[in-house]
Every structure is written in C-alpha cells, then in structure tokens.
Design an enzyme around this catalytic site. Structure first.
Site, PDB file in Angstrom:
ATOM      1  CB  THR A   1      67.640-149.673  60.672  1.00  0.00           C
ATOM      2  OG1 THR A   1      67.824-148.762  59.566  1.00  0.00           O
ATOM      3  CG2 THR A   1      68.780-149.514  61.672  1.00  0.00           C
TER       4      THR A   1
ATOM      5  CG  HIS B   1      44.383-150.522  56.405  1.00  0.00           C
ATOM      6  ND1 HIS B   1      44.051-149.964  57.618  1.00  0.00           N
ATOM      7  CD2 HIS B   1      43.523-151.562  56.222  1.00  0.00           C
ATOM      8  CE1 HIS B   1      43.026-150.630  58.160  1.00  0.00           C
ATOM      9  NE2 HIS B   1      42.705-151.622  57.334  1.00  0.00           N
TER      10      HIS B   1
ATOM     11  CG  HIS C   1      41.839-148.926  53.371  1.00  0.00           C
ATOM     12  ND1 HIS C   1      42.117-148.184  54.500  1.00  0.00           N
ATOM     13  CD2 HIS C   1      41.096-149.977  53.787  1.00  0.00           C
ATOM     14  CE1 HIS C   1      41.581-148.775  55.550  1.00  0.00           C
ATOM     15  NE2 HIS C   1      40.949-149.866  55.138  1.00  0.00           N
TER      16      HIS C   1
ATOM     17  CG  ASP D   1      73.182-151.910  53.528  1.00  0.00           C
ATOM     18  OD1 ASP D   1      72.716-152.983  53.973  1.00  0.00           O
ATOM     19  OD2 ASP D   1      73.284-150.878  54.219  1.00  0.00           O
TER      20      ASP D   1
ATOM     21  CB  CYS E   1      69.732-151.233  54.853  1.00  0.00           C
ATOM     22  SG  CYS E   1      68.447-150.233  55.627  1.00  0.00           S
TER      23      CYS E   1
HETATM   24  C1  RB5 Z   1      74.963-149.372  57.411  1.00  0.00           C
HETATM   25  O1  RB5 Z   1      75.873-149.308  58.439  1.00  0.00           O
HETATM   26  C2  RB5 Z   1      73.588-148.881  57.868  1.00  0.00           C
HETATM   27  O2  RB5 Z   1      73.624-147.519  58.119  1.00  0.00           O
HETATM   28  C3  RB5 Z   1      72.522-149.212  56.849  1.00  0.00           C
HETATM   29  O3  RB5 Z   1      72.518-150.573  56.629  1.00  0.00           O
HETATM   30  C4  RB5 Z   1      71.088-148.863  57.208  1.00  0.00           C
HETATM   31  O4  RB5 Z   1      70.741-149.334  58.466  1.00  0.00           O
HETATM   32  C5  RB5 Z   1      70.674-147.478  56.972  1.00  0.00           C
HETATM   33  O5  RB5 Z   1      69.514-147.080  57.152  1.00  0.00           O
END
Ligand code: RB5
Length: 148
Positions: free
Chosen positions: A68, A99, A134, A8, A66
C-alpha cells in the site's frame, strides 16, 4: 541524483521497474532490497535502511514500495530529516515536492500499475521545492524555526 531504494515482497516488481527507469535516466540508485517477490519479508527493515541513508546524507532521496505504501511511509518518517510521502497520483507527487519538500517517495505496489508508478515517480523527481512560505512550515515539521 543519488537515491536509496527498497521494497518488501509486495513492492518488489514495481521497485525493480522504477529503479531500472531511474538508472536509465542516469540516476545513481543504491538498492537495499528485497531481492525477490516470493519470500515474505518485513517492510520496516527496508524503510529503516532507506530512511537511515537519507537521514545520514548518504542518499539525497529515497524510494520505498510496499503493498500500500503506508507502512513504508510510517516507518521512514521516524527518521530525522526524512519527509516521506505516499503518493498515488502525479498531482500528489507534485504537491509533496512543491510544498512539503518530500525526500522519500512511497509507492503502493499492489495498487499502481508499472506505468502509473513511473508516472508518479517522474513527476516527483522533476518537481522542485517552492520554498518561500513553505520553507518555514517544513522546518516546523522537525520542530525547528518559525512558520511563515
Ligand atoms: C504485506 O502484506 C503488506 O502488509 C505490506 O506490503 C504493506 O502494504 C504494509 O504497509
């Protein structure tokens, strides 16, 4: 290796950098977008595009970035046969391959530097699945086979 990659807006710059380095190593990368870091987009659209390609065997592995790495990982794991792992360190990347036979790597674009993201990716790409005990466990993820 043929990979599918997506991000994203929050993961765009890290996705671009990692894809560039993967291609420089000779990997074939199908980039499903997004195409800039400014326009706000919905991460599940890209997770499903990449997850679908891995599920259908159109790409051997996937890369998703993304902010996180978490939302991408949740969405990609809805696809049958996809084992997406959110890795923040080379050790987690190694273990996800050794694994869990992870076939999609999810990175945190707002947490990792470009060098850190590449360090995680390089280890993830280079580490083989151990198989053995595994293998049965990985089959159990899909609800198939017996654990060992
Ligand atoms: C976007 O603001 C953020 O929510 C997205 O990039 C991501 O971290 C979602 O899991």
């Amino acid at each position: 290796m043929k990979l599918a990659a997506g991000s994203d807006h929050a993961g765009f710059s890290i996705k671009e950098a990692v894809v560039r380095r993967l291609r420089a190593q000779g990997h074939v990368v199908v980039d499903v977008g997004t195409t800039d870091g400014e326009t706000s987009v919905d991460y599940p659209d890209f997770a499903h595009a990449v997850g679908g390609m891995v599920e259908r065997g159109e790409a051997e592995r996937g890369l998703l970035v993304c902010g996180t790495g978490l939302g991408m990982c949740m969405a990609a794991n809805r696809h049958r046969g996809v084992r997406a792992a959110m890795c923040t360190t080379p050790h987690l990347a190694e273990m996800s391959r050794r694994h869990n036979d992870a076939n999609v790597l999810c990175l945190a674009g707002r947490i990792l530097s470009e060098e850190e993201a590449w360090g995680v990716t390089e280890v993830w790409m280079a580490t083989p699945f151990e198989g053995g005990r595994h293998a049965g466990r990985v089959e159990l993820i899909e609800g198939e086979g017996q654990g060992a």
